[in-house]
Motif scaffolding. Sequence first.
Motif, PDB file in Angstrom:
ATOM      1  N   ARG A  71       0.833  -1.209   0.000  1.00 28.10           N
ATOM      2  CA  ARG A  71       0.000   0.000   0.000  1.00 28.10           C
ATOM      3  C   ARG A  71       0.868   1.260   0.000  1.00 28.10           C
ATOM      4  NH1 ARG A  71      -1.613  -0.347   6.354  1.00 28.10           N
ATOM      5  NH2 ARG A  71       0.262  -1.499   6.837  1.00 28.10           N
ATOM      6  N   LEU A  72       2.038   1.185   0.618  1.00 27.21           N
ATOM      7  CA  LEU A  72       2.909   2.355   0.717  1.00 27.21           C
ATOM      8  C   LEU A  72       3.538   2.723  -0.626  1.00 27.21           C
ATOM      9  CD1 LEU A  72       4.628   1.470   4.063  1.00 27.21           C
ATOM     10  CD2 LEU A  72       2.855   3.178   3.658  1.00 27.21           C
ATOM     11  N   HIS A  73       3.445   1.825  -1.590  1.00 29.65           N
ATOM     12  CA  HIS A  73       4.024   2.094  -2.898  1.00 29.65           C
ATOM     13  C   HIS A  73       3.059   2.847  -3.796  1.00 29.65           C
ATOM     14  CE1 HIS A  73       7.760  -0.344  -2.792  1.00 29.65           C
ATOM     15  NE2 HIS A  73       7.181  -0.725  -1.690  1.00 29.65           N
ATOM     16  N   PHE A  74       1.841   3.018  -3.356  1.00 33.67           N
ATOM     17  CA  PHE A  74       0.850   3.724  -4.162  1.00 33.67           C
ATOM     18  C   PHE A  74       0.906   5.221  -3.858  1.00 33.67           C
ATOM     19  CE2 PHE A  74      -0.476  -0.586  -4.395  1.00 33.67           C
ATOM     20  CZ  PHE A  74      -1.154  -0.698  -5.594  1.00 33.67           C
ATOM     21  N   LEU A  75       0.022   5.940  -4.506  1.00 32.00           N
ATOM     22  CA  LEU A  75      -0.011   7.392  -4.320  1.00 32.00           C
ATOM     23  C   LEU A  75      -0.145   7.701  -2.846  1.00 32.00           C
ATOM     24  CD1 LEU A  75      -2.364   8.197  -7.297  1.00 32.00           C
ATOM     25  CD2 LEU A  75       0.112   8.534  -7.174  1.00 32.00           C
ATOM     26  N   THR A  76      -1.137   7.079  -2.228  1.00 31.27           N
ATOM     27  CA  THR A  76      -1.323   7.224  -0.786  1.00 31.27           C
ATOM     28  C   THR A  76      -1.575   5.835  -0.211  1.00 31.27           C
ATOM     29  OG1 THR A  76      -3.720   7.485  -0.870  1.00 31.27           O
ATOM     30  CG2 THR A  76      -2.386   9.460  -1.199  1.00 31.27           C
ATOM     31  N   PRO A  77      -1.291   5.639   1.062  1.00 28.51           N
ATOM     32  CA  PRO A  77      -1.483   4.335   1.683  1.00 28.51           C
ATOM     33  C   PRO A  77      -2.935   3.861   1.618  1.00 28.51           C
ATOM     34  CG  PRO A  77      -0.132   5.748   3.064  1.00 28.51           C
ATOM     35  CD  PRO A  77      -0.634   6.596   1.941  1.00 28.51           C
ATOM     36  N   GLU A  78      -3.846   4.769   1.338  1.00 26.99           N
ATOM     37  CA  GLU A  78      -5.262   4.378   1.294  1.00 26.99           C
ATOM     38  C   GLU A  78      -5.697   3.990  -0.109  1.00 26.99           C
ATOM     39  OE1 GLU A  78      -7.033   7.992   2.296  1.00 26.99           O
ATOM     40  OE2 GLU A  78      -5.775   8.364   4.047  1.00 26.99           O
ATOM     41  N   THR A  79      -4.909   4.398  -1.102  1.00 28.75           N
ATOM     42  CA  THR A  79      -5.283   4.182  -2.504  1.00 28.75           C
ATOM     43  C   THR A  79      -5.595   2.720  -2.788  1.00 28.75           C
ATOM     44  OG1 THR A  79      -3.785   5.976  -3.089  1.00 28.75           O
ATOM     45  CG2 THR A  79      -4.590   4.582  -4.874  1.00 28.75           C
ATOM     46  N   MET A  80      -4.756   1.850  -2.322  1.00 30.99           N
ATOM     47  CA  MET A  80      -4.915   0.434  -2.616  1.00 30.99           C
ATOM     48  C   MET A  80      -6.261  -0.089  -2.116  1.00 30.99           C
ATOM     49  SD  MET A  80      -2.141  -2.571  -1.976  1.00 30.99           S
ATOM     50  CE  MET A  80      -2.367  -4.186  -2.730  1.00 30.99           C
ATOM     51  N   ARG A  81      -6.556   0.235  -0.867  1.00 28.76           N
ATOM     52  CA  ARG A  81      -7.813  -0.245  -0.302  1.00 28.76           C
ATOM     53  C   ARG A  81      -9.007   0.419  -0.982  1.00 28.76           C
ATOM     54  NH1 ARG A  81      -9.611  -1.362   5.887  1.00 28.76           N
ATOM     55  NH2 ARG A  81     -11.821  -1.565   5.461  1.00 28.76           N
ATOM     56  N   GLU A  82      -8.855   1.692  -1.293  1.00 26.49           N
ATOM     57  CA  GLU A  82      -9.938   2.419  -1.963  1.00 26.49           C
ATOM     58  C   GLU A  82     -10.301   1.744  -3.280  1.00 26.49           C
ATOM     59  OE1 GLU A  82     -11.649   5.278  -1.384  1.00 26.49           O
ATOM     60  OE2 GLU A  82     -10.966   5.308   0.695  1.00 26.49           O
ATOM     61  N   MET A  83      -9.286   1.392  -4.053  1.00 26.13           N
ATOM     62  CA  MET A  83      -9.541   0.779  -5.358  1.00 26.13           C
ATOM     63  C   MET A  83     -10.178  -0.592  -5.208  1.00 26.13           C
ATOM     64  SD  MET A  83      -6.582   1.851  -8.017  1.00 26.13           S
ATOM     65  CE  MET A  83      -5.097   1.629  -7.074  1.00 26.13           C
ATOM     66  N   LEU A  84      -9.688  -1.364  -4.280  1.00 24.92           N
ATOM     67  CA  LEU A  84     -10.239  -2.702  -4.071  1.00 24.92           C
ATOM     68  C   LEU A  84     -11.690  -2.628  -3.603  1.00 24.92           C
ATOM     69  CD1 LEU A  84      -7.173  -4.457  -2.448  1.00 24.92           C
ATOM     70  CD2 LEU A  84      -8.168  -4.901  -4.686  1.00 24.92           C
ATOM     71  N   GLU A  85     -11.954  -1.730  -2.678  1.00 20.64           N
ATOM     72  CA  GLU A  85     -13.337  -1.577  -2.208  1.00 20.64           C
ATOM     73  C   GLU A  85     -14.228  -1.111  -3.348  1.00 20.64           C
ATOM     74  OE1 GLU A  85     -12.908   1.099   1.038  1.00 20.64           O
ATOM     75  OE2 GLU A  85     -12.962  -0.521   2.519  1.00 20.64           O
ATOM     76  N   SER A  86     -13.661  -0.276  -4.210  1.00 20.02           N
ATOM     77  CA  SER A  86     -14.394   0.227  -5.364  1.00 20.02           C
ATOM     78  C   SER A  86     -14.770  -0.905  -6.309  1.00 20.02           C
ATOM     79  CB  SER A  86     -13.529   1.259  -6.096  1.00 20.02           C
ATOM     80  OG  SER A  86     -14.002   1.455  -7.399  1.00 20.02           O
ATOM     81  N   GLU A  87     -13.965  -1.973  -6.303  1.00 21.60           N
ATOM     82  CA  GLU A  87     -14.232  -3.112  -7.164  1.00 21.60           C
ATOM     83  C   GLU A  87     -15.120  -4.141  -6.481  1.00 21.60           C
ATOM     84  OE1 GLU A  87     -10.483  -4.616  -8.364  1.00 21.60           O
ATOM     85  OE2 GLU A  87     -10.042  -2.930  -9.685  1.00 21.60           O
ATOM     86  N   GLY A  88     -15.461  -3.889  -5.249  1.00 23.25           N
ATOM     87  CA  GLY A  88     -16.373  -4.782  -4.544  1.00 23.25           C
ATOM     88  C   GLY A  88     -15.661  -5.827  -3.720  1.00 23.25           C
ATOM     89  N   VAL A  89     -14.404  -5.591  -3.396  1.00 20.81           N
ATOM     90  CA  VAL A  89     -13.661  -6.551  -2.581  1.00 20.81           C
ATOM     91  C   VAL A  89     -13.995  -6.334  -1.106  1.00 20.81           C
ATOM     92  CG1 VAL A  89     -11.374  -7.319  -1.881  1.00 20.81           C
ATOM     93  CG2 VAL A  89     -11.812  -6.672  -4.265  1.00 20.81           C
ATOM     94  N   ALA A  90     -14.309  -7.421  -0.423  1.00 15.74           N
ATOM     95  CA  ALA A  90     -14.675  -7.325   0.993  1.00 15.74           C
ATOM     96  C   ALA A  90     -13.437  -7.384   1.873  1.00 15.74           C
ATOM     97  CB  ALA A  90     -15.624  -8.473   1.335  1.00 15.74           C
ATOM     98  N   PHE A  91     -13.394  -6.474   2.829  1.00 10.13           N
ATOM     99  CA  PHE A  91     -12.274  -6.448   3.765  1.00 10.13           C
ATOM    100  C   PHE A  91     -12.700  -6.942   5.138  1.00 10.13           C
ATOM    101  CE2 PHE A  91     -10.446  -3.969   0.481  1.00 10.13           C
ATOM    102  CZ  PHE A  91      -9.087  -4.023   0.677  1.00 10.13           C
ATOM    103  N   ARG A  92     -11.732  -7.479   5.875  1.00 13.80           N
ATOM    104  CA  ARG A  92     -12.026  -7.934   7.236  1.00 13.80           C
ATOM    105  C   ARG A  92     -11.778  -6.806   8.219  1.00 13.80           C
ATOM    106  NH1 ARG A  92      -8.892 -13.728   6.738  1.00 13.80           N
ATOM    107  NH2 ARG A  92     -10.486 -14.790   5.536  1.00 13.80           N
TER     108      ARG A  92
END
Length: 112
Positions: A71-92
């Motif tokens: 996640r730290l390699h992306f624009l922001t540490p939140e970017t990765m999760r944001e994109m995955l959630e945007s695709e409908g990926v469920a997080f724990r």
Amino acid sequence: MPNPDDDTFFSRVYRLVRQIPPGRVTTYGMIAEMLGIRKSARMVGWALSSADLSDVPAHRVVNRYGALTGRLHFLTPETMREMLESEGVAFRDDGTVDLERHMYRFTSRSSS
DNA sequence: GCTTTGACCTTTA
DNA sequence: CTAAAGGCCAAAG
């Protein structure tokens, strides 16, 4: 960022990562084993570090536990999760991906 | 051309 | 069960 046509280690990883459909995630080990380098999963992640995020959906690649290690390699540490959630990926609750539901399994046809 | 450094995984102790 | 170390291959210094 090498050309998509060359057969370098990078392009091979990129090819597999591109084949991951939205809403699905895979692990470094899976890609590594797919390339025949089961023990060298580090190279997969290292290759992604040099990958073009606009060209390779690196956000769909997580570690064995489903944690977003890159996640730290992306624009922001939140970017990765944001994109995955945007695709409908469920997080724990831990912020890890539910691999049981979203782990993508490669096929022999995918590798060509 | 040798040394260091990784977005990791598997195997021992 | 947890903790530590080894291994693997490829770029950058």
